[in-house]
Every structure is written in structure tokens, then in C-alpha cells.
Design an enzyme around this catalytic site. Sequence first.
Site, PDB file in Angstrom:
ATOM      1  N   ASP A  10       0.877  -1.175   0.000  1.00 44.29           N
ATOM      2  CA  ASP A  10       0.000   0.000   0.000  1.00 44.29           C
ATOM      3  C   ASP A  10       0.918   1.229   0.000  1.00 44.29           C
ATOM      4  O   ASP A  10       2.136   1.111  -0.185  1.00 44.29           O
ATOM      5  CB  ASP A  10      -0.978  -0.041   1.183  1.00 44.29           C
ATOM      6  CG  ASP A  10      -0.295   0.132   2.529  1.00 44.29           C
ATOM      7  OD1 ASP A  10       0.956   0.202   2.577  1.00 44.29           O
ATOM      8  OD2 ASP A  10      -1.003   0.194   3.551  1.00 44.29           O
ATOM      9  N   CYS A  67       3.279  -3.292   4.104  1.00 46.95           N
ATOM     10  CA  CYS A  67       2.398  -2.199   4.525  1.00 46.95           C
ATOM     11  C   CYS A  67       3.055  -1.585   5.757  1.00 46.95           C
ATOM     12  O   CYS A  67       4.197  -1.929   6.071  1.00 46.95           O
ATOM     13  CB  CYS A  67       0.964  -2.664   4.763  1.00 46.95           C
ATOM     14  SG  CYS A  67       0.705  -3.802   6.131  1.00 46.95           S
ATOM     15  N   GLY A  68       2.367  -0.680   6.428  1.00 43.74           N
ATOM     16  CA  GLY A  68       3.008   0.029   7.539  1.00 43.74           C
ATOM     17  C   GLY A  68       3.513  -0.911   8.619  1.00 43.74           C
ATOM     18  O   GLY A  68       4.691  -0.907   8.985  1.00 43.74           O
ATOM     19  N   THR A  69       2.606  -1.735   9.143  1.00 46.34           N
ATOM     20  CA  THR A  69       2.974  -2.679  10.213  1.00 46.34           C
ATOM     21  C   THR A  69       3.204  -4.094   9.699  1.00 46.34           C
ATOM     22  O   THR A  69       3.684  -4.949  10.446  1.00 46.34           O
ATOM     23  CB  THR A  69       1.839  -2.777  11.246  1.00 46.34           C
ATOM     24  OG1 THR A  69       0.650  -3.213  10.546  1.00 46.34           O
ATOM     25  CG2 THR A  69       1.583  -1.452  11.945  1.00 46.34           C
ATOM     26  N   GLY A  70       2.748  -4.384   8.511  1.00 46.07           N
ATOM     27  CA  GLY A  70       2.760  -5.760   7.988  1.00 46.07           C
ATOM     28  C   GLY A  70       1.504  -6.531   8.369  1.00 46.07           C
ATOM     29  O   GLY A  70       1.225  -7.589   7.804  1.00 46.07           O
ATOM     30  N   HIS A 100      10.955 -23.210   9.753  1.00 50.28           N
ATOM     31  CA  HIS A 100       9.951 -23.874  10.586  1.00 50.28           C
ATOM     32  C   HIS A 100       8.536 -23.783  10.027  1.00 50.28           C
ATOM     33  O   HIS A 100       7.733 -24.672  10.260  1.00 50.28           O
ATOM     34  CB  HIS A 100       9.950 -23.282  12.006  1.00 50.28           C
ATOM     35  CG  HIS A 100      11.173 -23.628  12.787  1.00 50.28           C
ATOM     36  ND1 HIS A 100      11.275 -23.392  14.147  1.00 50.28           N
ATOM     37  CD2 HIS A 100      12.348 -24.191  12.424  1.00 50.28           C
ATOM     38  CE1 HIS A 100      12.460 -23.796  14.579  1.00 50.28           C
ATOM     39  NE2 HIS A 100      13.142 -24.276  13.546  1.00 50.28           N
ATOM     40  N   ASN A 101       8.221 -22.663   9.358  1.00 52.50           N
ATOM     41  CA  ASN A 101       6.821 -22.428   8.955  1.00 52.50           C
ATOM     42  C   ASN A 101       6.613 -22.451   7.440  1.00 52.50           C
ATOM     43  O   ASN A 101       5.488 -22.238   6.985  1.00 52.50           O
ATOM     44  CB  ASN A 101       6.333 -21.075   9.498  1.00 52.50           C
ATOM     45  CG  ASN A 101       6.658 -20.876  10.962  1.00 52.50           C
ATOM     46  OD1 ASN A 101       7.439 -19.989  11.304  1.00 52.50           O
ATOM     47  ND2 ASN A 101       6.109 -21.696  11.835  1.00 52.50           N
ATOM     48  N   ARG A 134      10.183 -32.523  11.577  1.00 53.57           N
ATOM     49  CA  ARG A 134       9.110 -32.357  12.572  1.00 53.57           C
ATOM     50  C   ARG A 134       8.166 -31.202  12.225  1.00 53.57           C
ATOM     51  O   ARG A 134       7.048 -31.136  12.728  1.00 53.57           O
ATOM     52  CB  ARG A 134       9.697 -32.176  13.968  1.00 53.57           C
ATOM     53  CG  ARG A 134      10.387 -30.859  14.208  1.00 53.57           C
ATOM     54  CD  ARG A 134      11.046 -30.817  15.589  1.00 53.57           C
ATOM     55  NE  ARG A 134      11.470 -29.494  15.983  1.00 53.57           N
ATOM     56  CZ  ARG A 134      12.589 -28.898  15.572  1.00 53.57           C
ATOM     57  NH1 ARG A 134      13.388 -29.523  14.722  1.00 53.57           N
ATOM     58  NH2 ARG A 134      12.910 -27.705  16.013  1.00 53.57           N
ATOM     59  N   HIS A 135       8.636 -30.291  11.373  1.00 58.80           N
ATOM     60  CA  HIS A 135       7.804 -29.136  11.018  1.00 58.80           C
ATOM     61  C   HIS A 135       6.783 -29.456   9.932  1.00 58.80           C
ATOM     62  O   HIS A 135       5.816 -28.716   9.763  1.00 58.80           O
ATOM     63  CB  HIS A 135       8.688 -27.967  10.579  1.00 58.80           C
ATOM     64  CG  HIS A 135       9.677 -27.570  11.622  1.00 58.80           C
ATOM     65  ND1 HIS A 135       9.304 -27.019  12.824  1.00 58.80           N
ATOM     66  CD2 HIS A 135      11.015 -27.713  11.665  1.00 58.80           C
ATOM     67  CE1 HIS A 135      10.365 -26.811  13.565  1.00 58.80           C
ATOM     68  NE2 HIS A 135      11.429 -27.219  12.882  1.00 58.80           N
ATOM     69  N   ARG A 138       3.303 -30.133  11.334  1.00 58.83           N
ATOM     70  CA  ARG A 138       2.741 -28.922  11.955  1.00 58.83           C
ATOM     71  C   ARG A 138       2.216 -27.974  10.896  1.00 58.83           C
ATOM     72  O   ARG A 138       1.126 -27.404  11.035  1.00 58.83           O
ATOM     73  CB  ARG A 138       3.819 -28.222  12.795  1.00 58.83           C
ATOM     74  CG  ARG A 138       4.254 -29.057  13.977  1.00 58.83           C
ATOM     75  CD  ARG A 138       5.445 -28.461  14.690  1.00 58.83           C
ATOM     76  NE  ARG A 138       5.915 -29.367  15.733  1.00 58.83           N
ATOM     77  CZ  ARG A 138       7.063 -29.253  16.360  1.00 58.83           C
ATOM     78  NH1 ARG A 138       7.887 -28.258  16.058  1.00 58.83           N
ATOM     79  NH2 ARG A 138       7.413 -30.116  17.288  1.00 58.83           N
TER      80      ARG A 138
END
Length: 157
Positions: A10, A67-70, A100-101, A134-135, A138
Site C-alpha cells: 500500500d 504495509c506500515g505494520t505488515g 519452521h513455517n 518435525r515441522h 505442523r
Amino acid sequence: MAERIPIASDHAGFELKERLRTALMAAGFDVDDIGTHGTASTDYPDYAHPLAQQVSDGRVQRGVLLCGTGLGMSYTANRYPGVRAAVAWTPDVAELARKHNDANVLVLPARFVSDEDALAILHRWLDTAFEGGRHEGRVAKIERDEQADDASAGAEG
Ligand code: RB5
């Protein structure tokens, strides 16, 4: 063939987006700049939706939002199946978001990171692989099976 990578912001992320776009092109990516294209006030969902849709469809492997904060960008992108949008404010957070994600969308809080840090965050995210192991299970558990949810709600009733 160069990997196509969409990027969007933005107005709050516009100037940093321009720097990251240049860095991605210099790194050899085929950059798809979804906008915004200036500093006029805009609504972040208008840019997060088309980018997240491309990642969710599998048209691209990954994308970058600012964006400003994400936060607004991440809320919006994370509504799409298969999208894992991670707000990263340091290179180490970006690395863990990959390891991990398996974060497939990087979200930068443009008002809270320097240009130098943003570039370091971007490169760490680009260069880090998912660890799996292991991830794996999850990450798989993040996706809800909505049909199963409906069936179990029916059974309770
Ligand atoms: C715009 O002022 C700001 O609200 C936006 O960039 C973002 O931080 C929202 O989450």
C-alpha cells in the site's frame, strides 16, 4: 527461466517496495509489481488479495507484501488456502519463518524496518529452505478441512 515473483504494497510500503523490487530484479527474478504505484493513500487488501490468490493457485511459489505494520497485509493473505504469510522484522525471524513455517509470502512492516534491514530480511527469506522433518506435520495442520468441520458440527447437533 527466471522465477516470477509478485510484490505489492500500500502507500505506507511504496518506497520500500521500490527498493525491494530493484533488488529482486538485480537478483534475477522476473518481478510482477502489482502496485501500488505511488504514495497516494490506498487500501492494503486491494493489493494483498491478488498476490495471495496467485500463491494459493500455485501460479507462483512465493511473493512479497509490504504495509506500515505488515499486519493488514498478513491478515488478508493468510485467508487464502495454502498461503503462509509471515511478518518478519529481522533476518532471523525471516529465516525461522522459512525453516519452521515454510512461509511462502514475506510481509515487511515498512514503517518499522530500515531499508538496509529490509534488504537483509528479503535475502535471508529468499535463501533459506524449509527444514521439513518435525515441522512438516505442523505446517500441514494449519490448513483446515472445512468439509470435515461441517460434518463434525452436524454430528454434534
Ligand atoms: C496505513 O496507514 C496502514 O494502516 C497500513 O499500511 C497497515 O499498517 C495496515 O495494517
